[in-house]
Write a protein that holds these residues in place. Sequence first.
Motif, PDB file in Angstrom:
ATOM      1  N   ASP A 264      43.182  96.571 -28.262  1.00 38.64           N
ATOM      2  CA  ASP A 264      42.818  97.968 -28.347  1.00 38.64           C
ATOM      3  C   ASP A 264      43.899  98.626 -29.036  1.00 38.64           C
ATOM      4  O   ASP A 264      44.932  98.233 -29.195  1.00 38.64           O
ATOM      5  CB  ASP A 264      42.269  98.335 -27.063  1.00 38.64           C
ATOM      6  CG  ASP A 264      43.218  98.792 -26.228  1.00 38.64           C
ATOM      7  OD1 ASP A 264      44.419  98.637 -26.337  1.00 38.64           O
ATOM      8  OD2 ASP A 264      42.869  99.395 -24.955  1.00 38.64           O
ATOM      9  N   ARG A 265      43.709  99.978 -29.389  1.00 41.51           N
ATOM     10  CA  ARG A 265      44.662 100.827 -29.912  1.00 41.51           C
ATOM     11  C   ARG A 265      45.873 101.003 -29.261  1.00 41.51           C
ATOM     12  O   ARG A 265      46.985 100.811 -29.756  1.00 41.51           O
ATOM     13  CB  ARG A 265      44.001 102.322 -30.023  1.00 41.51           C
ATOM     14  CG  ARG A 265      44.785 103.362 -30.921  1.00 41.51           C
ATOM     15  CD  ARG A 265      44.049 104.469 -30.967  1.00 41.51           C
ATOM     16  NE  ARG A 265      44.914 105.315 -31.819  1.00 41.51           N
ATOM     17  CZ  ARG A 265      44.670 105.686 -33.335  1.00 41.51           C
ATOM     18  NH1 ARG A 265      43.618 104.623 -33.730  1.00 41.51           N
ATOM     19  NH2 ARG A 265      45.184 105.941 -34.095  1.00 41.51           N
ATOM     20  N   ALA A 266      46.093 101.087 -27.868  1.00 40.20           N
ATOM     21  CA  ALA A 266      47.205 101.125 -27.248  1.00 40.20           C
ATOM     22  C   ALA A 266      47.982  99.783 -27.268  1.00 40.20           C
ATOM     23  O   ALA A 266      49.202  99.806 -27.827  1.00 40.20           O
ATOM     24  CB  ALA A 266      47.013 101.350 -25.698  1.00 40.20           C
ATOM     25  N   ALA A 267      47.321  98.679 -27.488  1.00 41.28           N
ATOM     26  CA  ALA A 267      48.093  97.602 -27.603  1.00 41.28           C
ATOM     27  C   ALA A 267      48.586  96.977 -28.871  1.00 41.28           C
ATOM     28  O   ALA A 267      49.578  96.838 -29.093  1.00 41.28           O
ATOM     29  CB  ALA A 267      47.149  96.270 -27.152  1.00 41.28           C
ATOM     30  N   ILE A 268      47.652  97.796 -29.925  1.00 39.09           N
ATOM     31  CA  ILE A 268      48.078  97.504 -31.383  1.00 39.09           C
ATOM     32  C   ILE A 268      49.281  98.207 -31.424  1.00 39.09           C
ATOM     33  O   ILE A 268      50.408  97.781 -32.012  1.00 39.09           O
ATOM     34  CB  ILE A 268      47.017  98.070 -32.229  1.00 39.09           C
ATOM     35  CG1 ILE A 268      45.705  97.421 -32.068  1.00 39.09           C
ATOM     36  CG2 ILE A 268      47.671  97.986 -33.631  1.00 39.09           C
ATOM     37  CD1 ILE A 268      44.466  97.917 -32.579  1.00 39.09           C
ATOM     38  N   HIS A 269      49.347  99.413 -31.107  1.00 44.22           N
ATOM     39  CA  HIS A 269      50.676 100.321 -31.176  1.00 44.22           C
ATOM     40  C   HIS A 269      51.761  99.776 -30.620  1.00 44.22           C
ATOM     41  O   HIS A 269      52.982  99.743 -31.267  1.00 44.22           O
ATOM     42  CB  HIS A 269      50.382 101.695 -31.171  1.00 44.22           C
ATOM     43  CG  HIS A 269      49.544 102.564 -31.875  1.00 44.22           C
ATOM     44  ND1 HIS A 269      49.975 103.411 -32.947  1.00 44.22           N
ATOM     45  CD2 HIS A 269      48.131 102.243 -32.345  1.00 44.22           C
ATOM     46  CE1 HIS A 269      48.899 103.824 -33.634  1.00 44.22           C
ATOM     47  NE2 HIS A 269      47.860 103.373 -33.304  1.00 44.22           N
ATOM     48  N   ALA A 270      51.880  99.421 -29.422  1.00 44.05           N
ATOM     49  CA  ALA A 270      52.961  99.002 -28.730  1.00 44.05           C
ATOM     50  C   ALA A 270      53.469  97.615 -29.341  1.00 44.05           C
ATOM     51  O   ALA A 270      54.529  97.475 -29.507  1.00 44.05           O
ATOM     52  CB  ALA A 270      52.350  98.625 -27.145  1.00 44.05           C
ATOM     53  N   ALA A 271      52.446  96.949 -29.836  1.00 44.28           N
ATOM     54  CA  ALA A 271      52.992  95.599 -30.433  1.00 44.28           C
ATOM     55  C   ALA A 271      53.258  95.694 -31.588  1.00 44.28           C
ATOM     56  O   ALA A 271      54.634  95.256 -32.154  1.00 44.28           O
ATOM     57  CB  ALA A 271      51.735  94.611 -30.446  1.00 44.28           C
ATOM     58  N   GLU A 272      53.086  96.545 -32.405  1.00 44.34           N
ATOM     59  CA  GLU A 272      53.543  96.889 -34.032  1.00 44.34           C
ATOM     60  C   GLU A 272      54.761  97.431 -33.670  1.00 44.34           C
ATOM     61  O   GLU A 272      55.936  97.262 -34.493  1.00 44.34           O
ATOM     62  CB  GLU A 272      52.404  98.021 -34.625  1.00 44.34           C
ATOM     63  CG  GLU A 272      52.992  98.280 -36.000  1.00 44.34           C
ATOM     64  CD  GLU A 272      52.886  96.902 -36.999  1.00 44.34           C
ATOM     65  OE1 GLU A 272      52.400  95.826 -36.479  1.00 44.34           O
ATOM     66  OE2 GLU A 272      53.532  96.774 -37.947  1.00 44.34           O
ATOM     67  N   ASP A 273      55.056  98.414 -32.827  1.00 47.19           N
ATOM     68  CA  ASP A 273      56.111  99.252 -32.818  1.00 47.19           C
ATOM     69  C   ASP A 273      57.525  98.116 -32.465  1.00 47.19           C
ATOM     70  O   ASP A 273      58.484  98.265 -32.773  1.00 47.19           O
ATOM     71  CB  ASP A 273      56.395 100.104 -31.763  1.00 47.19           C
ATOM     72  CG  ASP A 273      55.551 101.529 -31.917  1.00 47.19           C
ATOM     73  OD1 ASP A 273      55.361 101.571 -33.079  1.00 47.19           O
ATOM     74  OD2 ASP A 273      55.212 102.237 -31.171  1.00 47.19           O
ATOM     75  N   PHE A 274      56.844  96.960 -31.581  1.00 51.20           N
ATOM     76  CA  PHE A 274      58.007  96.084 -31.270  1.00 51.20           C
ATOM     77  C   PHE A 274      58.281  94.947 -32.052  1.00 51.20           C
ATOM     78  O   PHE A 274      59.448  94.665 -32.325  1.00 51.20           O
ATOM     79  CB  PHE A 274      57.323  95.545 -29.978  1.00 51.20           C
ATOM     80  CG  PHE A 274      58.148  94.536 -29.085  1.00 51.20           C
ATOM     81  CD1 PHE A 274      59.540  94.671 -29.070  1.00 51.20           C
ATOM     82  CD2 PHE A 274      57.619  93.542 -28.355  1.00 51.20           C
ATOM     83  CE1 PHE A 274      60.411  93.831 -28.426  1.00 51.20           C
ATOM     84  CE2 PHE A 274      58.446  92.472 -27.673  1.00 51.20           C
ATOM     85  CZ  PHE A 274      59.916  92.803 -27.768  1.00 51.20           C
ATOM     86  N   VAL A 275      57.617  94.475 -32.819  1.00 50.36           N
ATOM     87  CA  VAL A 275      57.692  93.365 -33.712  1.00 50.36           C
ATOM     88  C   VAL A 275      57.248  93.552 -35.092  1.00 50.36           C
ATOM     89  O   VAL A 275      57.504  92.350 -35.873  1.00 50.36           O
ATOM     90  CB  VAL A 275      57.060  92.008 -33.035  1.00 50.36           C
ATOM     91  CG1 VAL A 275      57.534  91.377 -31.864  1.00 50.36           C
ATOM     92  CG2 VAL A 275      55.333  92.111 -33.103  1.00 50.36           C
ATOM     93  N   GLN A 276      56.589  94.667 -35.395  1.00 59.90           N
ATOM     94  CA  GLN A 276      56.332  94.829 -36.992  1.00 59.90           C
ATOM     95  C   GLN A 276      55.416  93.823 -37.541  1.00 59.90           C
ATOM     96  O   GLN A 276      55.976  93.091 -38.385  1.00 59.90           O
ATOM     97  CB  GLN A 276      57.590  95.178 -37.832  1.00 59.90           C
ATOM     98  CG  GLN A 276      58.179  96.633 -37.340  1.00 59.90           C
ATOM     99  CD  GLN A 276      59.213  96.333 -36.367  1.00 59.90           C
ATOM    100  OE1 GLN A 276      60.095  95.398 -36.374  1.00 59.90           O
ATOM    101  NE2 GLN A 276      59.002  97.285 -35.297  1.00 59.90           N
ATOM    102  N   ALA A 277      54.224  93.401 -36.914  1.00 56.45           N
ATOM    103  CA  ALA A 277      53.552  92.320 -37.444  1.00 56.45           C
ATOM    104  C   ALA A 277      52.553  92.724 -38.599  1.00 56.45           C
ATOM    105  O   ALA A 277      52.113  91.824 -39.157  1.00 56.45           O
ATOM    106  CB  ALA A 277      52.756  91.908 -36.335  1.00 56.45           C
ATOM    107  N   GLY A 278      52.793  93.959 -38.932  1.00 61.58           N
ATOM    108  CA  GLY A 278      51.910  94.352 -40.198  1.00 61.58           C
ATOM    109  C   GLY A 278      50.599  94.740 -39.609  1.00 61.58           C
ATOM    110  O   GLY A 278      49.595  94.865 -40.372  1.00 61.58           O
TER     111      GLY A 278
END
Lengths: 495, 407
Positions: A264-278
């Motif tokens: 979900d949105r919260a998980a997407i943002h946390a993950a993207e901030d952390f590892v820049q998966a694109g």
Amino acid sequence: MKMPEPDATVLARRREIARALNAIVPGEGVIADRDELAVYESDGLTAYRQRPMVAVLPETVEQVSRILAYCNAEGIKVVPRGAGTSLSGGALPLADGVLLCMARFNRILDIDFANRCVVAQPGVTNLGITKAVESEGFYYAPDPSSQIACTIGGNVAENSGGVHCLKYGLTTNNLLGLEMVLIDGTVVRLGGRHLDAGGYDLLGLMTGSEGLLGVITEVTVRILQAPETARALLLGFPTNEAGGNCVAAIIGAGIIPGGMEMMDRAAIHAAEDFVQAGYPLDVESLLIVELDGPEAEVDDLIARISAIAANCGAVTSRASESEEERLKFWAGRKAAFPAVGRISPDYYCMDGTIPRHRLPEVLKRMAEMSARYGLRVANVFHAGDGNLHPLILYDANNPGELENAEAFGAEILRLCVEVGGVLTGEHGVGVEKRDLMGTMFSEADLAQQQRVKCAFDPDSLLNPGKMFPVLHRCAELGRMHISRGQIPFPDLPRF
Amino acid sequence: MTGIFRPENAAQVVEAVAWAAAEEEPLEVLGRASKRAFGRPVQAGHGLELSGLAGITLYEAEELVLSARAGTPIAEIEAALAEKNQELAFEPPDLGPLLGGEAGAGSIGGVLACNLAGPRRIKAGAARDHFLGVSAVSGRGEAFKSGGRVVKNVTGYDLCKLMAGSYGTLAAMTDVTVKVLPAAEKTRTVLLLGLDDGKALAAMTRALGSAHEVSGAAHLPAALAADSEVSYVREAGGAVTALRVEGTGPSVEYRCAALRRELAELGESEELHDRNSAVFWQEVRDVRPFVTRPERLVWRVSVPPQAGPAVAGALAQGQDALAYYDWGGGLLWLALPPSKDGGHVGLRAALSDCGGHATLVRGPETLRAAVPVFQPQDPAMAALTRRVKDGFDPRRVLNPGRMVAGL
């Protein structure tokens, strides 16, 4: 969380018990020093801590048998432990219990490529099995995210899953045989290298029994040849409904992907901030769909699923064009837990399963709860099989916040049951969900489960305080209340 | 048997079993009675037939789940699934004709209670692997449930596994939930012709050890291949080794070609397409080669795949045995001429080294009462089995003796 009252008479015998265990497992195999026991005080569910009375690390089946026979004769509780990665407190020690650590059972006993199976001791790690067979192109399919550390014995006890289990099954579907020791020291063998051993399916019963029925001393699992290729699709949707509909449409089209994960949105943002998966940041719901098999199949399915996603309103649709890109798509999902750990001092990982079509409603109600409890929540979801992992963000240093997070978590799990789901998809009941069992099962359901426990462990010495909210004595459970009466429904057709 | 209870709902099942427990009157538990001749004969004054508990209660194709009353005809379930291009992936055999009855007569409860599985067992698992949830009545006359309606669930003990393969000796099932899966779009079968048992095993082992996701691997000797309805098999003029590949069109074509290429050194190969594949694998699944030899005793022997030919060879010594292999050599269907001990002594001796189990699937009632139909257990396992039975059915009223004498 209330654990069974420690038995003062057992505690008073602590030194004598350690000596007796030392006679069975000499030398370093027994740990009774309070400081040295600290490493064992919790498992993956770190909110609960308890030092065991004594820990023992046997090396042979005979030692396990003698330890259990001794504890059984002396009325001493035993908690088995693999690597201690349980997320439900399954390996939480007891103050008056012996912690039976299986870490020294760490050898692979046989690799049998012709019969497509591996025989391993229970302390071998999940990934260790794949590592042992990958030179010939084989692998062991269940892949829980803790696979570097978690043991195969623990996997059997918890019936571990992983992101590929929709297509390749859970531990229970990949297990061929077990050797285990009962609480009285009896060694029994279930199954082998053949399929569907005769008699009651005790192999299936043992899988997921959370260390309450016996101590596993040997495991035989089947291995598969790894797929030739794998590609992943990254699909973004403007709403959770659209993402959920896409999952249903893929399965409705007769496609069972190797993996299908939603964030979900919260998980997407946390993950993207952390590892820049694109990952796209302007979507509410992100799906990673992995297809594996021969290239001809994977390319065909990528095209078909892309079309389905477009129909379902996907605003992002990217297929991995290289192995690096596939791994990058996964990097964010695989880092979702630590990523959430970065934005919050603590988080609490839940594990309910729901009928998939209820997802939008469950997410909506979870958002309402989040507002009410004043705690944020991020969601990752094994979308194919409806297994939800809400991560509740909290700060244990704020008084009362852990309890608040636990109450929030319990409400989520009750919601899962209310919509037709279950309390736990793959983490187990342990101590964590023990007191919620009554939301899913009636007294009669739980009594029948405990009668199974009685068949294996009549004095309830193996891992007591886990799984069942109330411990009944076996004699009480065995009693039958008979009222003799008329022959039933005489008006029913019988001839 | 003096009478058969035919309850129409779960409450009536509770009532019947509670009465049986109170009176200590054993019940023969039946679904639709199509496999009554499978297992040891039950000595019971009354029957409890669950055919009145019929009907699909929930089918959500996109959730891969179906619930039904336990007595629902398996044919009704398979028809409903076929409408949505789905199936029971464990490919339940129809043992009716083998046991001298009609085809298509079984129930979903019966399939689960016997833990049946067809050729796809090697890839998709058995009935047990698809059994998600159950409501049942224990021999104590108490209703209980286990599992759920979702495909991923570890909440509490997995009692569905215990119900699967318990032949109605623990509880009378009233409602069941199973996982269902999409049916393959395309099926092809690679046939290798004229291999002896050893070469056939090597071919099946190579195929199953490949990445080609083979979903069926069987070997029929010449005498049995000659009986097939599929002309390519019947007219092969020798033994036939069959490897099934299922999936999407491009994938199946690719894997089929790859298998034929990789196994080319073993000689000529043929290919069956969808229709012929379906007929052939149904013959393997339903033990058709032995349906037409009703005088013979039929054993189902599960062994480590590499042990298959050696076990078959040991059994063929000096007797007129017919055998074919499924599950890549791991399942041996064996037909023996009638004999006093049914061949069970020799059979079980042949398994003592390699491990495995032998079940007498077809034989006269007197024989099934006299010899162990299921693989005998060692004393520790027998004791554990007895205690599990006690936990469900302490008064021994549900199918007593069906699996083991006195249990």
